[in-house]
Design an enzyme around this catalytic site. Structure first.
Site, short mmCIF file in Angstrom:
data_model
loop_
_atom_site.label_atom_id
_atom_site.label_comp_id
_atom_site.label_asym_id
_atom_site.label_seq_id
_atom_site.Cartn_x
_atom_site.Cartn_y
_atom_site.Cartn_z
N GLY A 1 22.80 -12.83 -4.71
CA GLY A 1 23.34 -12.33 -5.97
C GLY A 1 22.76 -10.99 -6.34
O GLY A 1 22.20 -10.28 -5.49
N ASN A 2 22.88 -10.62 -7.58
CA ASN A 2 22.34 -9.35 -8.07
C ASN A 2 21.88 -9.51 -9.51
O ASN A 2 22.00 -10.59 -10.09
CB ASN A 2 23.39 -8.23 -7.94
CG ASN A 2 24.69 -8.58 -8.65
OD1 ASN A 2 24.72 -8.69 -9.87
ND2 ASN A 2 25.76 -8.77 -7.88
#
Length: 426
Positions: free
Chosen positions: A234-235
């Site tokens: 993810g981020n």
């Protein structure tokens, strides 16, 4: 002569907006009329009233007679500090049916029943609230609340269209539990989100709802690509910038579809929220919503890659052995796909570029590569932009333009983006 309010500073959540120019003298509290019509959701307007008064607004409540069956006049008077009446015959010497609307900087009706929307659309004036709506020359916001069948009825939809065409902001109702056991679209949005719309409308100084009649799609948050049942790639995107874009577009009259990827934020009032998780899911939702959209703003941080395989069980750590390498495959390039094959003629496409170095150079290259109309370029990092309340960016245009946005609230950037979009739509 009409009264013009133009705010030159964006206030943070709950902060008093007190720097005004034009016909309103500096330091005077903005005057808000809170209309309350006769629906069960009238009790929620007490929370909206509290938020408005505590943030420095001078609020006068004008209920309908039916509204007083749900919340009494004594409650409204005590919370607002003003007398409450439903008819034009009280204090006739002060001509309240004219003066209240004339003196307002904003009128918000919450809840707005189907009956109230019909009266407002057809110019009826049989009580103090409907008279106030006819005499107001300031922005007007309606927050509808009713059963799904009433909201979807052609008569209600035509009335909403009429009000929006005249420049009123009619917030889309929320989806959820209604009266009794019913569930569906028609629930009053949360008071905090209605307050945000009101604040944004006031911050716009009563400017015309330049996105009225437009459908815009905004993506927000960050996609997550699952590796196994408990892990993902993810981020750091929080979704705050995308949500600010959605709120601002709604306050400017647009019908907004927000494609939200893993954003733990309250749904903005008047916005249709479509939750997604992965880049593939986001692509499907964006393509579907963009089919009839006037503008698409891709503010979400979409993962460029995803694991080639998904482990059905949690990947275990094995003593003495290094983990198996993770093979990645490319995710679809949603921005390039939308910009290159627009489903609607004249559609404006906006992208976002989060860069860590050579920000403008990389941004210009991305703008040309993606083929979008505008690209919002900002520098990101562990303590920059992601999760913050502020942002700083440069908006690059396909026409060679550059619009710098100084460090400030994400709402300020949102307004500039919609200004640029609105010009291109016009």
């Amino acid at each position: 002569m009409g009264r013009t309010v133009r705010y030159v500073r964006f206030a943070s959540r709950g902060e008093v907006v007190d720097e005004a120019v034009g016909a309103v003298e500096k330091g005077r509290k903005p005057k808000v009329v809170l209309g309350v019509s006769g629906g069960i959701a009238a009790y929620k307007a007490c929370e909206l009233l509290r938020r408005l008064t505590e943030s420095g607004h001078d609020v006068r409540v004008v209920p309908t007679e039916s509204a007083l069956h749900f919340v009494g006049a004594a409650t409204w008077s005590a919370l607002s500090g003003h007398p409450v009446s439903t008819e034009v015959w009280s204090d006739v010497h002060e001509v309240p049916h004219v003066r209240i609307g004339q003196g307002a900087d904003l009128v918000v009706v919450a809840p707005a029943t189907a009956d109230m929307l019909a009266k407002a659309a057809h110019g009826l004036a049989d009580d103090l609230l409907t008279n106030t709506l006819l005499t107001a020359r300031c922005p007007v916001v309606f927050a509808p609340a009713m059963h799904t069948e009433m909201w979807e009825h052609p008569a209600t939809q035509e009335n909403v269209t009429t009000l929006r065409r005249r420049g009123a902001v009619v917030i889309e109702p929320a989806v959820g539990r209604l009266t009794g056991v019913d569930t569906g679209k028609g629930r009053l949005p949360e008071p905090g989100e209605i307050f945000e719309v009101c604040r944004r409308v006031l911050a716009g100084g009563g400017a015309e709802a330049d996105l009225a009649g437009r459908h815009v799609v905004v993506s927000a948050g960050g996609t997550r690509e699952p590796l196994d049942p408990v892990r993902f790639l993810g981020n750091r995107s929080s979704g705050k910038q995308g949500y600010a874009l959605a709120r601002t577009a709604a306050a400017r009259g647009a019908r907004v579809t927000l494609i939200a990827a893993n954003a733990a934020l309250p749904d903005p009032a008047g916005v249709d929220v479509v939750p997604v998780g992965t880049a593939v899911q986001l692509r499907e939702a964006v393509l579907k919503a963009a089919a009839d959209a006037d503008a698409v703003v891709m503010a979400a941080a979409v993962a460029d890659f995803r694991p080639a395989t998904y482990a059905a069980g949690k990947i275990k750590k094995k003593d003495g052995l290094e983990p198996e390498p993770i093979t990645l495959v490319r995710n679809p390039d949603i921005l390039a796909e939308i910009a290159g094959d627009r489903p609607r003629a004249g559609q404006v496409v906006v992208g976002f570029a989060a860069e860590t170095d050579d920000v403008l150079a990389n941004g210009r290259a991305k703008l040309e590569r993606k083929g979008c109309d505008l690209l919002v370029v900002n520098e990101v990092g562990e303590r920059k932009t992601f999760g913050a309340e502020e942002n700083e960016a440069v908006v690059l245009g396909s026409d060679g333009s550059e619009t710098p946005v100084p460090h400030g609230p994400k709402e300020a950037l949102a307004d500039i983006v919609w200004n640029l979009v609105s010009r291109r739509l016009a």
